[in-house]
Design a protein around this motif. Structure first.
Motif, PDB file in Angstrom:
ATOM      1  N   LYS A   1       0.722  -1.211  -0.010  1.00  0.00           N
ATOM      2  CA  LYS A   1       0.004   0.099   0.007  1.00  0.00           C
ATOM      3  C   LYS A   1       0.832   1.292  -0.105  1.00  0.00           C
ATOM      4  N   SER A   2       1.995   1.093   0.460  1.00  0.00           N
ATOM      5  CA  SER A   2       3.056   2.111   0.532  1.00  0.00           C
ATOM      6  C   SER A   2       4.538   1.569   0.293  1.00  0.00           C
ATOM      7  N   LYS A   3       5.559   2.324   0.116  1.00  0.00           N
ATOM      8  CA  LYS A   3       6.844   1.900   0.239  1.00  0.00           C
ATOM      9  C   LYS A   3       7.464   2.212   1.256  1.00  0.00           C
ATOM     10  N   PRO A   4       7.853   1.385   2.397  1.00  0.00           N
ATOM     11  CA  PRO A   4       8.540   1.629   3.517  1.00  0.00           C
ATOM     12  C   PRO A   4       9.983   2.033   3.449  1.00  0.00           C
ATOM     13  N   ALA A   5      10.548   2.805   4.051  1.00  0.00           N
ATOM     14  CA  ALA A   5      11.863   3.268   4.077  1.00  0.00           C
ATOM     15  C   ALA A   5      12.855   2.805   4.961  1.00  0.00           C
ATOM     16  N   VAL A   6      14.211   2.799   4.974  1.00  0.00           N
ATOM     17  CA  VAL A   6      14.867   2.351   5.939  1.00  0.00           C
ATOM     18  C   VAL A   6      14.379   3.408   7.360  1.00  0.00           C
ATOM     19  N   GLY A   7      14.264   2.553   8.462  1.00  0.00           N
ATOM     20  CA  GLY A   7      14.111   2.893   9.866  1.00  0.00           C
ATOM     21  C   GLY A   7      12.629   3.046  10.097  1.00  0.00           C
ATOM     22  N   ASP A   8      11.814   2.415   9.070  1.00  0.00           N
ATOM     23  CA  ASP A   8      10.300   2.401   9.456  1.00  0.00           C
ATOM     24  C   ASP A   8      10.192   1.116  10.251  1.00  0.00           C
ATOM     25  N   LYS A   9       9.160   1.223  10.898  1.00  0.00           N
ATOM     26  CA  LYS A   9       8.599  -0.205  11.486  1.00  0.00           C
ATOM     27  C   LYS A   9       7.098  -0.664  10.825  1.00  0.00           C
ATOM     28  N   ILE A  10       7.144  -1.929  10.472  1.00  0.00           N
ATOM     29  CA  ILE A  10       5.950  -2.548   9.727  1.00  0.00           C
ATOM     30  C   ILE A  10       5.464  -3.454  10.857  1.00  0.00           C
ATOM     31  N   THR A  11       4.225  -3.261  11.132  1.00  0.00           N
ATOM     32  CA  THR A  11       3.490  -4.320  12.181  1.00  0.00           C
ATOM     33  C   THR A  11       3.197  -5.249  11.381  1.00  0.00           C
ATOM     34  N   VAL A  12       3.249  -6.486  11.958  1.00  0.00           N
ATOM     35  CA  VAL A  12       2.584  -7.818  11.264  1.00  0.00           C
ATOM     36  C   VAL A  12       1.980  -8.862  12.499  1.00  0.00           C
ATOM     37  N   GLU A  13       1.129  -9.603  12.045  1.00  0.00           N
ATOM     38  CA  GLU A  13       0.447 -10.250  13.006  1.00  0.00           C
ATOM     39  C   GLU A  13       0.806 -11.882  12.453  1.00  0.00           C
ATOM     40  N   LEU A  14       1.263 -12.723  13.035  1.00  0.00           N
ATOM     41  CA  LEU A  14       1.550 -14.268  12.760  1.00  0.00           C
ATOM     42  C   LEU A  14       0.383 -14.890  13.381  1.00  0.00           C
ATOM     43  N   ARG A  15      -0.031 -15.832  12.679  1.00  0.00           N
ATOM     44  CA  ARG A  15      -1.193 -16.710  13.001  1.00  0.00           C
ATOM     45  C   ARG A  15      -0.753 -18.346  12.929  1.00  0.00           C
ATOM     46  N   PHE A  16      -1.192 -18.944  14.023  1.00  0.00           N
ATOM     47  CA  PHE A  16      -0.798 -20.109  14.153  1.00  0.00           C
ATOM     48  C   PHE A  16      -1.877 -21.239  14.188  1.00  0.00           C
ATOM     49  N   GLU A  17      -1.617 -22.431  13.992  1.00  0.00           N
ATOM     50  CA  GLU A  17      -2.555 -23.624  14.013  1.00  0.00           C
ATOM     51  C   GLU A  17      -3.078 -23.493  15.624  1.00  0.00           C
ATOM     52  N   LYS A  18      -2.094 -23.659  16.382  1.00  0.00           N
ATOM     53  CA  LYS A  18      -2.536 -23.722  17.901  1.00  0.00           C
ATOM     54  C   LYS A  18      -2.187 -22.602  18.790  1.00  0.00           C
TER      55      LYS A  18
ATOM     56  N   VAL B   1       8.197  -5.139  12.633  1.00  0.00           N
ATOM     57  CA  VAL B   1       9.273  -5.524  11.576  1.00  0.00           C
ATOM     58  C   VAL B   1      10.257  -4.262  11.294  1.00  0.00           C
ATOM     59  N   ASP B   2      11.575  -4.235  11.454  1.00  0.00           N
ATOM     60  CA  ASP B   2      12.435  -3.120  11.154  1.00  0.00           C
ATOM     61  C   ASP B   2      12.646  -3.102   9.728  1.00  0.00           C
ATOM     62  N   VAL B   3      12.532  -1.877   9.131  1.00  0.00           N
ATOM     63  CA  VAL B   3      12.893  -1.810   7.592  1.00  0.00           C
ATOM     64  C   VAL B   3      14.451  -1.453   7.675  1.00  0.00           C
ATOM     65  N   LYS B   4      15.211  -2.237   7.207  1.00  0.00           N
ATOM     66  CA  LYS B   4      16.683  -2.242   7.020  1.00  0.00           C
ATOM     67  C   LYS B   4      17.271  -1.814   5.690  1.00  0.00           C
ATOM     68  N   GLU B   5      18.640  -1.404   5.647  1.00  0.00           N
ATOM     69  CA  GLU B   5      19.006  -1.220   4.237  1.00  0.00           C
ATOM     70  C   GLU B   5      19.063  -2.487   3.467  1.00  0.00           C
ATOM     71  N   ARG B   6      19.023  -2.276   2.200  1.00  0.00           N
ATOM     72  CA  ARG B   6      18.579  -3.483   1.259  1.00  0.00           C
ATOM     73  C   ARG B   6      19.933  -4.551   1.359  1.00  0.00           C
ATOM     74  N   THR B   7      20.906  -4.056   1.789  1.00  0.00           N
ATOM     75  CA  THR B   7      22.155  -5.031   2.044  1.00  0.00           C
ATOM     76  C   THR B   7      22.288  -5.556   3.296  1.00  0.00           C
ATOM     77  N   TYR B   8      21.258  -5.396   4.199  1.00  0.00           N
ATOM     78  CA  TYR B   8      21.392  -5.901   5.481  1.00  0.00           C
ATOM     79  C   TYR B   8      21.261  -7.299   5.828  1.00  0.00           C
ATOM     80  N   ASN B   9      22.109  -8.103   6.321  1.00  0.00           N
ATOM     81  CA  ASN B   9      22.015  -9.199   6.806  1.00  0.00           C
ATOM     82  C   ASN B   9      22.106  -9.810   8.048  1.00  0.00           C
TER      83      ASN B   9
END
Length: 166
Positions: free
Chosen positions: A126-143, A151-159
């Motif tokens: 919906k938008s292009k996040p930039a380095v330093g942004d934080k993205i919220t996600v919700e993980l769903r599980f079976e149990k 989720v931290d947005v890092k440089e493209r080369t981050y490892n």
């Protein structure tokens, strides 16, 4: 009387141990049954969550480690985020990426989502996040209950392998 109390206590402990042992599965595989002695859900934690800065707003990947500190195996079954309405769980086999419905989170183990390996894919951002942004996600599980992750947005080369000491 003290000696009798000690013997009674020892007998009670032996009986408890015998009952606990007899309640265990007779096969040698790890139990993936969620109906443990206390019916507890898996205990899942997430660390090292990051997203390399996307090149465009069409797609992005997210990586993290999901740890299961319980004796109950689970499965990652879905991911949601305000950043995209189309999040997919991808596995990489033979250098080919493909969408899957779920991924195992083993009992007393971890599911590693890494660059070049299994990951979460955001399609149609919906938008292009930039380095330093934080993205919220919700993980769903079976149990387990859903887990919200920043989720931290890092440089493209981050490892992440170079900075695992969190």
């Amino acid at each position: 009387m003290n000696h009798r109390t000690t013997r009674t206590l020892a007998a009670a402990l032996s009986l408890t141990a015998a009952l606990a042992i007899s309640g265990c599965s007779s096969d040698s595989s790890d139990s993936s049954d969620s109906s443990g002695a206390d019916g507890a859900k898996p205990e899942l934690t997430v660390s090292g969550a990051f997203m390399p800065e996307p090149v465009n707003a069409e797609m992005a990947g997210a990586f993290m480690v999901i740890k299961n500190g319980s004796k109950t195996a689970d499965k990652l079954t879905g991911v949601t985020s305000p950043l995209s309405d189309d999040l997919q769980i991808h596995e990489t086999k033979n250098q080919k990426m493909q969408q899957v419905q779920s991924m195992d989170v083993p009992a007393n183990g971890e599911l590693k989502l890494t660059r070049g390996g299994n990951h979460v894919m955001f399609m149609g951002l919906k938008s292009k996040p930039a380095v330093g942004d934080k993205i919220t996600v919700e993980l769903r599980f079976e149990k387990a209950d859903p887990v919200k992750v920043e989720v931290d947005v890092k440089e493209r080369t981050y490892n992440a392998q170079n900075s695992n000491a969190h």
